[in-house]
Design a protein around this motif. Structure first.
Motif, PDB file in Angstrom:
ATOM      1  N   ASP A   1      15.267  -5.986  16.904  1.00 48.74           N
ATOM      2  CA  ASP A   1      13.850  -6.405  17.280  1.00 48.74           C
ATOM      3  C   ASP A   1      13.523  -5.712  18.263  1.00 48.74           C
ATOM      4  O   ASP A   1      12.373  -5.153  18.257  1.00 48.74           O
ATOM      5  N   LYS A   2      14.402  -5.228  19.064  1.00 53.74           N
ATOM      6  CA  LYS A   2      14.051  -4.413  20.232  1.00 53.74           C
ATOM      7  C   LYS A   2      13.986  -2.922  19.839  1.00 53.74           C
ATOM      8  O   LYS A   2      13.739  -2.034  20.937  1.00 53.74           O
ATOM      9  N   GLY A   3      14.279  -2.510  18.757  1.00 54.78           N
ATOM     10  CA  GLY A   3      14.552  -1.093  18.290  1.00 54.78           C
ATOM     11  C   GLY A   3      15.983  -0.531  18.020  1.00 54.78           C
ATOM     12  O   GLY A   3      15.802   0.648  17.737  1.00 54.78           O
TER      13      GLY A   3
ATOM     14  N   ILE B   1      28.862  -7.425  23.765  1.00 51.89           N
ATOM     15  CA  ILE B   1      28.575  -5.925  24.166  1.00 51.89           C
ATOM     16  C   ILE B   1      27.092  -5.892  24.185  1.00 51.89           C
ATOM     17  O   ILE B   1      26.425  -5.390  25.267  1.00 51.89           O
ATOM     18  N   ILE B   2      26.286  -6.526  23.429  1.00 56.29           N
ATOM     19  CA  ILE B   2      24.631  -6.548  23.448  1.00 56.29           C
ATOM     20  C   ILE B   2      24.271  -7.268  24.817  1.00 56.29           C
ATOM     21  O   ILE B   2      23.223  -6.539  25.367  1.00 56.29           O
TER      22      ILE B   2
ATOM     23  N   ASN C   1      20.466  -4.999  27.112  1.00 53.37           N
ATOM     24  CA  ASN C   1      19.377  -5.863  27.668  1.00 53.37           C
ATOM     25  C   ASN C   1      18.433  -5.400  28.589  1.00 53.37           C
ATOM     26  O   ASN C   1      17.694  -5.991  29.198  1.00 53.37           O
ATOM     27  N   ASP C   2      18.549  -3.934  28.746  1.00 56.15           N
ATOM     28  CA  ASP C   2      17.760  -3.371  30.011  1.00 56.15           C
ATOM     29  C   ASP C   2      16.389  -3.209  29.084  1.00 56.15           C
ATOM     30  O   ASP C   2      15.963  -3.061  27.914  1.00 56.15           O
TER      31      ASP C   2
END
Length: 276
Positions: A34-36, A269-270, A275-276
């Protein structure tokens, strides 16, 4: 986002020892997408063997690396985008070498991937059944010589595999490289399973090819896997990762050790790196 793509091995990485996929991993993959982010599987399995799991992972589009980097598919269309097969002269060298072990132990068998199907020689049935149960495919048993079968087949193999008793695996791989004139790569993808293909084909080359297709720099790629066949992609990635259940020799190549395949390594890992 620092890491624009994640390539994950399937068996014993995102797929647990109990043959399940963690809901926590699935949720994390969706948030990442969803964040690309581009989340992709890089597996030694056939496309038809891995395809049933893709909807559960939320992977309805994008690319997938299969057959140890020898093939790339488009998930949405099922179209094969790339294929690199084992040359016939190398096929013969590999077959001759594997057959040289037939007199050494009854617990050795050989099989091959051709055009998204698996073909086994008629030997060590217990091992064949166990393998097919795990990868959820029906075995095709070759009647007669595997060399004659491959020569007559409409396509060359993407790889040839041998199942052999675990104590013989290291000796088998070292001897195989000499027997093939160092033209083939030999990877232990399990304690008893050796995969053989052209030397310039592996998960690392598969990941690089997909990254090029997507216009993503390898510095922006994470790769995670647990076995020897995952080392080439761990090495080419900007961030190479091994789950805690990996072979120690694989962990030595990793920049980070994630939780085991039973403890949602992808979510970890994600959360840590994306998460930046």
């Amino acid at each position: 986002m620092k890491y624009k793509a994640i390539f994950s091995d399937f068996d014993l990485t995102i797929f647990s020892e109990n043959f399940t996929i963690s809901p926590k991993d699935v949720t994390a993959i969706k948030k990442y997408q969803d964040k690309g982010g581009n989340f992709m599987i890089s597996t030694g399995r056939l496309y038809k063997s891995i395809a049933p799991y893709l909807p559960e992972l939320g992977l309805t589009k994008g690319k997938i690396v299969v057959s140890q980097g020898a093939e790339i598919y488009d998930i949405e269309t099922g179209e094969r985008l790339y294929q690199e097969l084992v040359p016939l002269d190398l096929v013969k060298k590999i077959i001759d070498y594997v057959e040289s072990y037939f007199d050494k132990t009854p617990n050795v068998t050989m099989f091959t991937y051709i055009n998204d199907e698996i073909y086994f020689i008629d030997r060590w049935h217990e091992a064949i059944k166990g393998f097919c149960d795990v990868v959820n495919v029906e075995p095709n048993i070759i009647q007669g010589s595997i060399w004659d079968f491959i020569k007559a087949a409409p396509n060359l193999p993407s790889k040839i595999l041998a199942m052999i008793e675990e104590p013989m695996v290291q000796e088998f791989m070292e001897g195989g490289k000499k027997a093939t004139g160092d033209e083939a790569s030999f990877f232990a993808s399990r304690h008893f399973l050796v995969e053989m293909m052209s030397k310039n084909v592996n998960k690392g080359t598969g990941v690089k090819r997909v990254a090029d297709m997507l216009g993503i720099d390898l510095d922006d790629v994470i790769c995670i896997g647990d076995s020897d066949n995952d080392v080439p992609m761990i090495d080419v990635a900007g961030l190479g990762i091994a789950p805690a259940n990996s072979f120690d020799r694989v962990k030595a190549h990793a920049k980070y050790i994630a939780p085991s395949c039973n403890d949602s390594p992808i979510a970890d890992i994600i959360e840590k790196f994306c998460n930046d």
